[in-house]
Design a protein around this motif. Sequence first.
Motif, PDB file in Angstrom:
ATOM      1  N   UNK A 106       0.856  -1.182   0.000  1.00  0.00           N
ATOM      2  CA  UNK A 106       0.000   0.000   0.000  1.00  0.00           C
ATOM      3  C   UNK A 106       0.893   1.233   0.000  1.00  0.00           C
ATOM      4  N   UNK A 107       0.840   2.011  -1.072  1.00  0.00           N
ATOM      5  CA  UNK A 107       1.758   3.150  -1.182  1.00  0.00           C
ATOM      6  C   UNK A 107       1.161   4.237  -2.061  1.00  0.00           C
ATOM      7  N   UNK A 108       1.751   5.436  -1.949  1.00  0.00           N
ATOM      8  CA  UNK A 108       1.303   6.574  -2.725  1.00  0.00           C
ATOM      9  C   UNK A 108       2.234   6.873  -3.883  1.00  0.00           C
ATOM     10  N   UNK A 109       2.342   8.142  -4.210  1.00  0.00           N
ATOM     11  CA  UNK A 109       3.134   8.591  -5.352  1.00  0.00           C
ATOM     12  C   UNK A 109       4.620   8.455  -5.043  1.00  0.00           C
ATOM     13  N   UNK A 110       5.343   7.687  -5.852  1.00  0.00           N
ATOM     14  CA  UNK A 110       6.762   7.440  -5.590  1.00  0.00           C
ATOM     15  C   UNK A 110       7.575   8.734  -5.624  1.00  0.00           C
ATOM     16  N   UNK A 111       7.272   9.614  -6.550  1.00  0.00           N
ATOM     17  CA  UNK A 111       8.051  10.848  -6.670  1.00  0.00           C
ATOM     18  C   UNK A 111       7.974  11.696  -5.408  1.00  0.00           C
ATOM     19  N   UNK A 112       6.899  11.540  -4.662  1.00  0.00           N
ATOM     20  CA  UNK A 112       6.731  12.327  -3.435  1.00  0.00           C
ATOM     21  C   UNK A 112       7.217  11.582  -2.192  1.00  0.00           C
ATOM     22  N   UNK A 113       6.874  10.286  -2.097  1.00  0.00           N
ATOM     23  CA  UNK A 113       7.161   9.535  -0.875  1.00  0.00           C
ATOM     24  C   UNK A 113       8.350   8.578  -1.001  1.00  0.00           C
ATOM     25  N   UNK A 114       8.744   8.251  -2.235  1.00  0.00           N
ATOM     26  CA  UNK A 114       9.860   7.325  -2.494  1.00  0.00           C
ATOM     27  C   UNK A 114       9.602   5.929  -1.931  1.00  0.00           C
ATOM     28  N   UNK A 115       8.354   5.506  -2.027  1.00  0.00           N
ATOM     29  CA  UNK A 115       7.966   4.146  -1.666  1.00  0.00           C
ATOM     30  C   UNK A 115       7.278   3.497  -2.864  1.00  0.00           C
ATOM     31  N   UNK A 116       7.523   2.195  -3.083  1.00  0.00           N
ATOM     32  CA  UNK A 116       8.384   1.321  -2.280  1.00  0.00           C
ATOM     33  C   UNK A 116       9.864   1.559  -2.561  1.00  0.00           C
ATOM     34  N   UNK A 117      10.686   1.295  -1.544  1.00  0.00           N
ATOM     35  CA  UNK A 117      12.128   1.398  -1.697  1.00  0.00           C
ATOM     36  C   UNK A 117      12.605   0.334  -2.684  1.00  0.00           C
ATOM     37  N   UNK A 118      13.500   0.713  -3.594  1.00  0.00           N
ATOM     38  CA  UNK A 118      13.915  -0.205  -4.665  1.00  0.00           C
ATOM     39  C   UNK A 118      14.631  -1.438  -4.124  1.00  0.00           C
ATOM     40  N   UNK A 119      15.441  -1.280  -3.079  1.00  0.00           N
ATOM     41  CA  UNK A 119      16.155  -2.429  -2.525  1.00  0.00           C
ATOM     42  C   UNK A 119      15.196  -3.365  -1.789  1.00  0.00           C
ATOM     43  N   UNK A 120      14.249  -2.787  -1.051  1.00  0.00           N
ATOM     44  CA  UNK A 120      13.242  -3.609  -0.379  1.00  0.00           C
ATOM     45  C   UNK A 120      12.384  -4.341  -1.409  1.00  0.00           C
ATOM     46  N   UNK A 121      12.035  -3.643  -2.480  1.00  0.00           N
ATOM     47  CA  UNK A 121      11.224  -4.250  -3.536  1.00  0.00           C
ATOM     48  C   UNK A 121      11.938  -5.448  -4.153  1.00  0.00           C
ATOM     49  N   UNK A 122      13.245  -5.322  -4.346  1.00  0.00           N
ATOM     50  CA  UNK A 122      14.022  -6.427  -4.919  1.00  0.00           C
ATOM     51  C   UNK A 122      14.020  -7.640  -3.987  1.00  0.00           C
ATOM     52  N   UNK A 123      14.101  -7.398  -2.682  1.00  0.00           N
ATOM     53  CA  UNK A 123      14.069  -8.508  -1.719  1.00  0.00           C
ATOM     54  C   UNK A 123      12.705  -9.189  -1.744  1.00  0.00           C
ATOM     55  N   UNK A 124      11.641  -8.399  -1.742  1.00  0.00           N
ATOM     56  CA  UNK A 124      10.294  -8.976  -1.796  1.00  0.00           C
ATOM     57  C   UNK A 124      10.110  -9.819  -3.061  1.00  0.00           C
ATOM     58  N   UNK A 125      10.559  -9.299  -4.200  1.00  0.00           N
ATOM     59  CA  UNK A 125      10.399 -10.039  -5.454  1.00  0.00           C
ATOM     60  C   UNK A 125      11.216 -11.323  -5.452  1.00  0.00           C
ATOM     61  N   UNK A 126      12.369 -11.285  -4.820  1.00  0.00           N
ATOM     62  CA  UNK A 126      13.212 -12.476  -4.755  1.00  0.00           C
ATOM     63  C   UNK A 126      12.578 -13.573  -3.909  1.00  0.00           C
ATOM     64  N   UNK A 127      11.823 -13.185  -2.879  1.00  0.00           N
ATOM     65  CA  UNK A 127      11.231 -14.166  -1.966  1.00  0.00           C
ATOM     66  C   UNK A 127       9.813 -14.574  -2.347  1.00  0.00           C
ATOM     67  N   UNK A 128       9.085 -13.716  -3.059  1.00  0.00           N
ATOM     68  CA  UNK A 128       7.716 -14.046  -3.450  1.00  0.00           C
ATOM     69  C   UNK A 128       7.724 -15.044  -4.605  1.00  0.00           C
ATOM     70  N   UNK A 129       6.712 -15.892  -4.658  1.00  0.00           N
ATOM     71  CA  UNK A 129       6.587 -16.840  -5.761  1.00  0.00           C
ATOM     72  C   UNK A 129       6.436 -16.086  -7.080  1.00  0.00           C
ATOM     73  N   UNK A 130       7.228 -16.467  -8.068  1.00  0.00           N
ATOM     74  CA  UNK A 130       7.138 -15.870  -9.408  1.00  0.00           C
ATOM     75  C   UNK A 130       7.243 -14.342  -9.399  1.00  0.00           C
ATOM     76  N   UNK A 131       7.959 -13.807  -8.388  1.00  0.00           N
ATOM     77  CA  UNK A 131       8.163 -12.353  -8.260  1.00  0.00           C
ATOM     78  C   UNK A 131       6.841 -11.592  -8.193  1.00  0.00           C
TER      79      UNK A 131
END
Length: 465
Positions: free
Chosen positions: A287-312
């Motif tokens: 659950x997140x808003x506008x990236x340009x304003x809040x900078x979420x999701x964090x790119x490194x955190x997103x990469x970890x989530x995709x690595x652990x989630x099934x089929x990214x």
Amino acid sequence: MDKLLTDLLKMAKEAAQKFFQPLAFYTSHDKNPLSFHVLNVGEGLMVLIVFPDKTTMLYDCNVTQGDKDDVIKFLGQHIPSRYDTSKKQNAQWIDIYVNSHRDLDHYRGLCDVYDAFQIKSIWDSGRSGETTQDADYQYYMRLRRTLIEQYGDSAVFVPVPNTSSIRNYGGAQVYCLSSSAYMPEKASLVEKAKIQHTEALVLSIHYAGRSLLLTSDSDWKAWKEKIVPGFGGSGILKTSILLASHHGSRSFFTDETQNEHIDIEANPETTYLDHIAHISPDIVLISCGDYDHFHHPNSEALAIYKNKATNKQVYTTKEKDHFSGFIDSAGKWTVTPSRFHNRGGSGSPTFDISCQMTFNGSVTNKKSGEYFPIKSSLKFMANAHGGLLDPYDQVDVWWEVSNGGIGEHHSHQEIYYKDKSEKTDKLTFGRDVAFEGTHLLRCRINNKEKKIDITKIFVVNGYKA
């Protein structure tokens, strides 16, 4: 029983049997589902959960003046209608409002929700807020006092983490993983937390062998010092659907006040990664808003989530809008964007979706909702009527898929658009059936000049031939 009461009870029963699309494509109330909806409320959090026995929980709240009408309408469509014995009429209400922690984006606009739907109890993390002077905070505290006066002290509840479930609603077990309280047998293992996110109220809901994990804004410290030591060997942390912490912030993995990056080798004392292996999610929702304003999701955190989630399988409310999902009594489950529903086009202009299936060299015309063998090839076409495509250069067409795998394919919940690299006519779409389950194809046609916007859904039930 008088006729009026009989009629009211009948109306309540009929209303309770109704499921809105897209969940109506997958299941019905006779399957005793647990349903949930992750609302797109920008940089905030709001999750509606309806348990199999119709107990209704709202986990956090973030209603702004800009999205108030949309949010209240959405809640009204999905909060079940039940017979209220005190009012002697059909009504909608929220049994439990969970304030995971007292940050503004987790209780903002609660007054608007309460004006539309009665709230009967509150679960709270037990930690005071830091912005105690804002109007929304003061409203929340008044509501707590009001509910206690109306229903007694039990109306406000601070759950205590425990490897035993704290509640059972229609067979769905609710576990508290973290709050300001501590598991008595684990108290000596943890250092008293001093930050609000470390003491946020984290819940895990288990039903029919599947689970939904609500992490609030919980941080790496909560998981390293409290949750994994308390629950790591219990099996409770393994999760089907993970609602990512803090809008996909890196604070779930590292101390973001000290560390610019998630780097466990450089910052081993203030970085933690073991918890995501325990969780091992099939799908991650952010659950997140506008990236340009809040900078979420964090790119490194997103990469970890995709690595652990099934089929990214990692998706955000910013890109997909509201999500709807369910787990039924047989363990069947799915998550899909709530926009997968038929909209408009009941008259003219309109369009329909036709499908041609090729399987073992045979070509067959198929209808929505029929069964399609795995490895069959499908070609879809949007057939427009009544001048919908005139002028053609003012017409945009989107094709989008939401998989709903079952059985051995249950983890396949991919959500994707027709890729721009697919060099086919914009009115056609092709795919092979790869998984068993109920899969939705969404076609949206927007005529910008005529201001006509229509969405149609085609249902593919994949099966093993």
